[in-house]
Design a protein around this motif. Structure first.
Motif, PDB file in Angstrom:
ATOM      1  N   PHE A  51       0.801  -1.160  -0.059  1.00 41.83           N
ATOM      2  CA  PHE A  51      -0.123  -0.032   0.096  1.00 41.83           C
ATOM      3  C   PHE A  51       0.848   1.291  -0.118  1.00 41.83           C
ATOM      4  O   PHE A  51       0.611   2.113  -0.688  1.00 41.83           O
ATOM      5  CB  PHE A  51      -0.919   0.124   1.080  1.00 41.83           C
ATOM      6  CG  PHE A  51      -1.746   0.898   1.237  1.00 41.83           C
ATOM      7  CD1 PHE A  51      -2.681   1.583   0.002  1.00 41.83           C
ATOM      8  CD2 PHE A  51      -2.191   1.693   2.234  1.00 41.83           C
ATOM      9  CE1 PHE A  51      -3.432   2.683  -0.082  1.00 41.83           C
ATOM     10  CE2 PHE A  51      -2.988   2.885   2.476  1.00 41.83           C
ATOM     11  CZ  PHE A  51      -3.707   3.078   1.252  1.00 41.83           C
ATOM     12  N   ALA A  52       1.958   1.149   0.794  1.00 37.76           N
ATOM     13  CA  ALA A  52       2.747   2.260   0.839  1.00 37.76           C
ATOM     14  C   ALA A  52       3.364   2.684  -0.544  1.00 37.76           C
ATOM     15  O   ALA A  52       3.349   3.817  -0.995  1.00 37.76           O
ATOM     16  CB  ALA A  52       3.974   2.228   1.867  1.00 37.76           C
ATOM     17  N   ARG A  53       3.760   1.744  -1.423  1.00 34.76           N
ATOM     18  CA  ARG A  53       4.379   1.846  -2.611  1.00 34.76           C
ATOM     19  C   ARG A  53       3.362   2.458  -3.383  1.00 34.76           C
ATOM     20  O   ARG A  53       3.629   3.183  -4.412  1.00 34.76           O
ATOM     21  CB  ARG A  53       4.782   0.456  -3.177  1.00 34.76           C
ATOM     22  CG  ARG A  53       6.365   0.236  -2.592  1.00 34.76           C
ATOM     23  CD  ARG A  53       6.935  -1.157  -3.338  1.00 34.76           C
ATOM     24  NE  ARG A  53       7.398  -0.694  -4.603  1.00 34.76           N
ATOM     25  CZ  ARG A  53       7.199  -1.510  -5.731  1.00 34.76           C
ATOM     26  NH1 ARG A  53       6.815  -2.661  -5.574  1.00 34.76           N
ATOM     27  NH2 ARG A  53       7.612  -1.002  -6.932  1.00 34.76           N
ATOM     28  N   ALA A  54       2.112   1.905  -3.359  1.00 37.49           N
ATOM     29  CA  ALA A  54       0.916   2.209  -4.155  1.00 37.49           C
ATOM     30  C   ALA A  54       0.759   3.723  -4.196  1.00 37.49           C
ATOM     31  O   ALA A  54       0.489   4.447  -5.206  1.00 37.49           O
ATOM     32  CB  ALA A  54      -0.196   1.448  -3.996  1.00 37.49           C
ATOM     33  N   ILE A  55       0.822   4.239  -2.895  1.00 36.19           N
ATOM     34  CA  ILE A  55       0.495   5.703  -2.839  1.00 36.19           C
ATOM     35  C   ILE A  55       1.611   6.602  -2.588  1.00 36.19           C
ATOM     36  O   ILE A  55       1.557   7.840  -2.351  1.00 36.19           O
ATOM     37  CB  ILE A  55      -0.512   5.865  -1.564  1.00 36.19           C
ATOM     38  CG1 ILE A  55      -0.242   5.519  -0.223  1.00 36.19           C
ATOM     39  CG2 ILE A  55      -1.800   5.368  -1.973  1.00 36.19           C
ATOM     40  CD1 ILE A  55      -1.097   5.608   0.849  1.00 36.19           C
ATOM     41  N   SER A 100       6.083   6.141   2.907  1.00 36.57           N
ATOM     42  CA  SER A 100       6.698   5.109   3.569  1.00 36.57           C
ATOM     43  C   SER A 100       5.992   4.196   4.155  1.00 36.57           C
ATOM     44  O   SER A 100       4.999   4.213   4.533  1.00 36.57           O
ATOM     45  CB  SER A 100       7.705   5.750   4.591  1.00 36.57           C
ATOM     46  OG  SER A 100       7.000   6.157   5.729  1.00 36.57           O
ATOM     47  N   GLU A 101       6.669   2.976   4.287  1.00 38.83           N
ATOM     48  CA  GLU A 101       5.945   1.648   4.916  1.00 38.83           C
ATOM     49  C   GLU A 101       5.846   2.185   6.485  1.00 38.83           C
ATOM     50  O   GLU A 101       4.702   1.828   6.871  1.00 38.83           O
ATOM     51  CB  GLU A 101       6.761   0.535   4.835  1.00 38.83           C
ATOM     52  CG  GLU A 101       6.218  -0.714   5.401  1.00 38.83           C
ATOM     53  CD  GLU A 101       7.122  -2.029   5.354  1.00 38.83           C
ATOM     54  OE1 GLU A 101       6.713  -2.962   5.751  1.00 38.83           O
ATOM     55  OE2 GLU A 101       8.202  -1.837   4.688  1.00 38.83           O
ATOM     56  N   SER A 102       6.635   2.872   7.045  1.00 43.52           N
ATOM     57  CA  SER A 102       6.505   3.124   8.541  1.00 43.52           C
ATOM     58  C   SER A 102       5.283   4.172   8.732  1.00 43.52           C
ATOM     59  O   SER A 102       4.388   3.988   9.662  1.00 43.52           O
ATOM     60  CB  SER A 102       7.560   3.927   9.106  1.00 43.52           C
ATOM     61  OG  SER A 102       7.964   5.017   8.167  1.00 43.52           O
ATOM     62  N   THR A 103       5.121   4.905   7.726  1.00 40.19           N
ATOM     63  CA  THR A 103       3.771   5.908   7.736  1.00 40.19           C
ATOM     64  C   THR A 103       2.467   4.831   7.702  1.00 40.19           C
ATOM     65  O   THR A 103       1.599   5.308   8.621  1.00 40.19           O
ATOM     66  CB  THR A 103       3.888   6.783   6.545  1.00 40.19           C
ATOM     67  OG1 THR A 103       4.863   7.646   6.634  1.00 40.19           O
ATOM     68  CG2 THR A 103       2.547   7.736   6.397  1.00 40.19           C
ATOM     69  N   VAL A 104       2.144   3.991   6.776  1.00 44.90           N
ATOM     70  CA  VAL A 104       1.514   3.137   6.722  1.00 44.90           C
ATOM     71  C   VAL A 104       1.201   2.164   8.042  1.00 44.90           C
ATOM     72  O   VAL A 104      -0.099   2.294   8.558  1.00 44.90           O
ATOM     73  CB  VAL A 104       1.205   2.297   5.662  1.00 44.90           C
ATOM     74  CG1 VAL A 104       0.263   1.085   5.715  1.00 44.90           C
ATOM     75  CG2 VAL A 104       1.291   2.894   4.106  1.00 44.90           C
ATOM     76  N   LYS A 105       2.017   1.721   8.483  1.00 46.23           N
ATOM     77  CA  LYS A 105       2.055   0.831   9.782  1.00 46.23           C
ATOM     78  C   LYS A 105       1.381   2.107  11.035  1.00 46.23           C
ATOM     79  O   LYS A 105       0.847   1.541  11.882  1.00 46.23           O
ATOM     80  CB  LYS A 105       3.316   0.366  10.179  1.00 46.23           C
ATOM     81  CG  LYS A 105       3.669  -0.800   9.146  1.00 46.23           C
ATOM     82  CD  LYS A 105       5.163  -1.236   9.691  1.00 46.23           C
ATOM     83  CE  LYS A 105       5.543  -2.472   8.902  1.00 46.23           C
ATOM     84  NZ  LYS A 105       6.799  -3.146   9.194  1.00 46.23           N
ATOM     85  N   ARG A 106       2.174   3.290  11.139  1.00 54.17           N
ATOM     86  CA  ARG A 106       1.512   4.203  12.015  1.00 54.17           C
ATOM     87  C   ARG A 106       0.079   4.557  11.808  1.00 54.17           C
ATOM     88  O   ARG A 106      -0.762   4.320  12.833  1.00 54.17           O
ATOM     89  CB  ARG A 106       2.309   5.368  11.846  1.00 54.17           C
ATOM     90  CG  ARG A 106       1.958   6.587  13.071  1.00 54.17           C
ATOM     91  CD  ARG A 106       3.058   7.665  13.057  1.00 54.17           C
ATOM     92  NE  ARG A 106       2.711   8.526  11.845  1.00 54.17           N
ATOM     93  CZ  ARG A 106       3.329   8.595  10.754  1.00 54.17           C
ATOM     94  NH1 ARG A 106       4.689   7.853  10.789  1.00 54.17           N
ATOM     95  NH2 ARG A 106       3.446   9.374   9.849  1.00 54.17           N
ATOM     96  N   ASP A 146      -1.592   1.551  13.386  1.00 58.64           N
ATOM     97  CA  ASP A 146      -1.461   1.255  14.734  1.00 58.64           C
ATOM     98  C   ASP A 146      -2.225   2.366  15.672  1.00 58.64           C
ATOM     99  O   ASP A 146      -2.774   2.090  16.530  1.00 58.64           O
ATOM    100  CB  ASP A 146      -0.256   1.342  15.347  1.00 58.64           C
ATOM    101  CG  ASP A 146       0.851   0.252  14.707  1.00 58.64           C
ATOM    102  OD1 ASP A 146       0.387  -0.716  14.426  1.00 58.64           O
ATOM    103  OD2 ASP A 146       2.114   0.283  14.725  1.00 58.64           O
ATOM    104  N   ASN A 147      -2.631   3.624  14.854  1.00 58.85           N
ATOM    105  CA  ASN A 147      -3.473   4.618  15.576  1.00 58.85           C
ATOM    106  C   ASN A 147      -4.824   4.495  15.116  1.00 58.85           C
ATOM    107  O   ASN A 147      -5.680   5.351  15.643  1.00 58.85           O
ATOM    108  CB  ASN A 147      -2.802   5.773  15.625  1.00 58.85           C
ATOM    109  CG  ASN A 147      -2.901   6.352  13.860  1.00 58.85           C
ATOM    110  OD1 ASN A 147      -3.601   5.876  13.184  1.00 58.85           O
ATOM    111  ND2 ASN A 147      -2.153   7.243  13.497  1.00 58.85           N
ATOM    112  N   GLY A 148      -4.960   3.497  14.414  1.00 61.32           N
ATOM    113  CA  GLY A 148      -6.692   3.341  13.996  1.00 61.32           C
ATOM    114  C   GLY A 148      -7.030   3.858  12.867  1.00 61.32           C
ATOM    115  O   GLY A 148      -8.234   4.029  12.487  1.00 61.32           O
ATOM    116  N   SER A 149      -6.201   4.696  12.252  1.00 66.39           N
ATOM    117  CA  SER A 149      -6.642   5.418  11.047  1.00 66.39           C
ATOM    118  C   SER A 149      -7.363   4.637   9.991  1.00 66.39           C
ATOM    119  O   SER A 149      -7.970   5.103   9.147  1.00 66.39           O
ATOM    120  CB  SER A 149      -5.571   6.523  10.440  1.00 66.39           C
ATOM    121  OG  SER A 149      -5.266   7.432  11.507  1.00 66.39           O
TER     122      SER A 149
END
Length: 301
Positions: free
Chosen positions: A21-25, A28-34, A37-40
């Motif tokens: 998903f991170a590559r698609a948009i 960074s991968e860490s942004t998607v994981k965040r 994790d925060n429920g967004s």
């Protein structure tokens, strides 16, 4: 919020990783994981503990937050052209030509581009798909389009709408139920399919029951399924007097069960509508979504 993909019965083949998903948009991968994790953005966990996102939820998140799909192929979608989001007329003209020629790939591209450009499915159906078939019908009447071309365009468009349906997040367990169909003697399925898709996009658990259904089975569906809304697409009518009697009987039953009846279609002329009882007459799919919102204002917009 995470749960087990296997215990929830989720189709794992439609799940993607945060990295995909991170590559698609292009984040960074860490942004998607965040975000996970925060429920967004909702995710599930595989038996091995890895985060996974369903494609429909990921796509909804991208649309709602204005993230363009830079590399859609990484999540199994065709490459988008990123055409101007407001070029509705231009897209409609392009769709007419691709449908008439039977070009499924080009037709799919047009619909997907509009969807990813954050146009609602009600607007896409009202301003692109429905006018396109009106024009195709006019060309057929003038001898510019053969019958097989018009039939092929209908079948092609039905497949495209089912493809888009797979990208719309599934309704939650508390979503209001809507059912719809065309009536006995009315073989046109496209409008009923679009209505189902539009209501699903608005957060309803909407299902098309198909075409050419007798009023008797519609009444049984109301009694057994207890939908909050039933929509009826009416293009042709066999016998007008019988239609009026059957429709009014169905509406009376629906009201007893707390079900609203929305009707629409070129077969419902103003003089005929004066004889009918119904909850709402909808000339457009946008009017249908407005009616649905008045019945269940907490549904997804």
């Amino acid at each position: 919020m995470t749960d087990c993909a296997i215990s929830c019965g989720i189709n794992v083949s439609k799940l993607i990783s945060p990295k995909q998903f991170a590559r698609a948009i292009d984040v960074s991968e860490s942004t998607v994981k965040r975000w996970v994790d925060n429920g967004s953005i909702h995710a599930v966990k595989t038996a091995g503990g890895h985060r996974r996102l369903s494609v429909d939820v990921a796509l909804r998140f991208a649309r709602d937050h204005g993230h363009q799909l830079v590399r859609p192929e990484t999540i199994g979608l065709p490459t988008v052209t990123q055409r101007t989001p407001n070029a509705i007329t231009q897209e409609r003209t392009a769709l007419i030509e691709s449908l008439v020629s039977g070009n499924e790939e080009a037709s799919r591209q047009i619909i997907l581009d509009l969807y990813l450009a954050r146009h609602s499915l009600a607007v896409i159906c009202d301003e692109v798909v429905a006018p396109a078939f009106c024009e195709i019908g006019n060309r057929w009447a003038c001898g510019e389009v053969e019958v097989y071309m018009e039939r092929r365009a209908c079948e092609l468009c039905l497949r495209l709408l089912h493809n888009i349906r797979d990208l719309v997040p599934s309704p939650g367990p508390e979503a209001p139920v809507a059912l719809g169909c065309t009536l006995d003697g009315d073989p046109y399925t496209l409008a009923a399919c679009m209505a189902s898709l539009v209501l699903r996009d608005a957060g309803w658990n909407a299902s098309s029951l198909g075409n050419m259904l007798p009023f008797t089975t519609i009444r049984r569906a109301i009694e057994r399924e207890r939908p909050k809304l039933v929509w009826l697409s009416v293009s042709t009518i066999r016998t007008q007097d019988r239609f009026v009697d059957e429709m009014n009987e169905t509406v009376d039953l629906a009201l007893q069960h707390g079900t609203a009846i929305a009707i629409g279609g070129r077969g419902l002329t103003p003089p005929l509508r004066e004889k009918l009882r119904y909850s709402a007459f909808c000339e457009t799919f946008q009017q249908l979504t407005t009616t649905a919102a008045s019945l269940a204002p907490t549904s997804r917009r």
